[in-house]
Design an enzyme around this catalytic site. Structure first.
Site, PDB file in Angstrom:
ATOM      1  N   ALA A 272       0.853  -1.193   0.000  1.00 25.43           N
ATOM      2  CA  ALA A 272       0.000   0.000   0.000  1.00 25.43           C
ATOM      3  C   ALA A 272       0.886   1.240   0.000  1.00 25.43           C
ATOM      4  O   ALA A 272       1.985   1.235   0.559  1.00 25.43           O
ATOM      5  CB  ALA A 272      -0.895   0.007   1.231  1.00 25.43           C
TER       6      ALA A 272
ATOM      7  N   SER B 238      -1.871   1.788   4.386  1.00 26.84           N
ATOM      8  CA  SER B 238      -1.618   0.414   4.807  1.00 26.84           C
ATOM      9  C   SER B 238      -2.571  -0.026   5.910  1.00 26.84           C
ATOM     10  O   SER B 238      -2.848   0.715   6.854  1.00 26.84           O
ATOM     11  CB  SER B 238      -0.175   0.312   5.325  1.00 26.84           C
TER      12      SER B 238
ATOM     13  N   HIS C 291      -1.729  -2.144   8.013  1.00 27.97           N
ATOM     14  CA  HIS C 291      -0.851  -2.215   9.184  1.00 27.97           C
ATOM     15  C   HIS C 291      -0.796  -0.859   9.886  1.00 27.97           C
ATOM     16  O   HIS C 291      -0.898  -0.796  11.105  1.00 27.97           O
ATOM     17  CB  HIS C 291       0.562  -2.634   8.776  1.00 27.97           C
TER      18      HIS C 291
ATOM     19  N   ASP D  59       1.097  -9.505  10.256  1.00 32.04           N
ATOM     20  CA  ASP D  59       1.768 -10.525   9.463  1.00 32.04           C
ATOM     21  C   ASP D  59       2.231 -11.643  10.384  1.00 32.04           C
ATOM     22  O   ASP D  59       2.817 -11.381  11.436  1.00 32.04           O
ATOM     23  CB  ASP D  59       2.983  -9.943   8.741  1.00 32.04           C
TER      24      ASP D  59
ATOM     25  N   GLU E 156      -0.670 -12.849  -0.426  1.00 36.72           N
ATOM     26  CA  GLU E 156       0.137 -12.666   0.777  1.00 36.72           C
ATOM     27  C   GLU E 156      -0.384 -13.609   1.854  1.00 36.72           C
ATOM     28  O   GLU E 156      -1.221 -13.231   2.678  1.00 36.72           O
ATOM     29  CB  GLU E 156       0.075 -11.219   1.273  1.00 36.72           C
TER      30      GLU E 156
ATOM     31  N   HIS F 228      -0.481 -12.340   5.596  1.00 34.78           N
ATOM     32  CA  HIS F 228      -1.178 -11.087   5.945  1.00 34.78           C
ATOM     33  C   HIS F 228      -2.634 -11.386   6.316  1.00 34.78           C
ATOM     34  O   HIS F 228      -3.432 -11.762   5.471  1.00 34.78           O
ATOM     35  CB  HIS F 228      -1.109 -10.139   4.743  1.00 34.78           C
TER      36      HIS F 228
END
Length: 121
Positions: free
Chosen positions: A21, A26, A28, A35, A84, A87
């Site tokens: 991103a 993001s 996150h 993750d 991913e 994630h």
């Protein structure tokens, strides 16, 4: 910003946008995702994590704990991001289980949203 800029340097902007991103966007950064990895670092942030016992277990059981695999292998055109398997996004047990039961494995499908990187347009 540092990660994204590094991806742009290595893969160009289009490649970076498939795998990261842009700064400020993001999951996150927003506290919505994390993750997972193995303690020995095997397949750390690599697609092969999904083939390991830990990756397979997470994909099969995350919904029981309120998580979803955010970017499945067959959903890049839906999510806007490459696979991913490490994630996971927390969506709560009720939503995660409903998504699991209905087979809508992405937020975009479940809520009929444009792909996650639609902010680029």
């Amino acid at each position: 910003k540092v990660l994204y800029d590094g991806y742009v340097s290595n893969m160009g902007r289009a490649g970076a946008d498939r795998s990261s991103a842009r700064p400020g966007h993001s999951e996150h950064q927003r506290g919505l995702a994390l993750d997972f990895t193995r303690i020995d670092g095997k397949c750390h942030l690599e697609a092969c994590f999904g083939d390991l016992p830990e990756g397979k277990w997470l994909a099969a059981n995350a919904h029981l704990f309120g998580f979803i695999l955010r970017y499945p292998s067959d959903k890049e055109t839906v999510t806007g991001y490459m696979y991913e398997p490490w994630h996971f996004r927390y969506v709560g047990s009720e939503l995660a289980n409903e998504m699991y039961k209905t087979g809508n494995t992405t937020l975009e499908e479940f809520f009929k949203l444009a792909n996650a990187n639609n902010y680029l347009n």
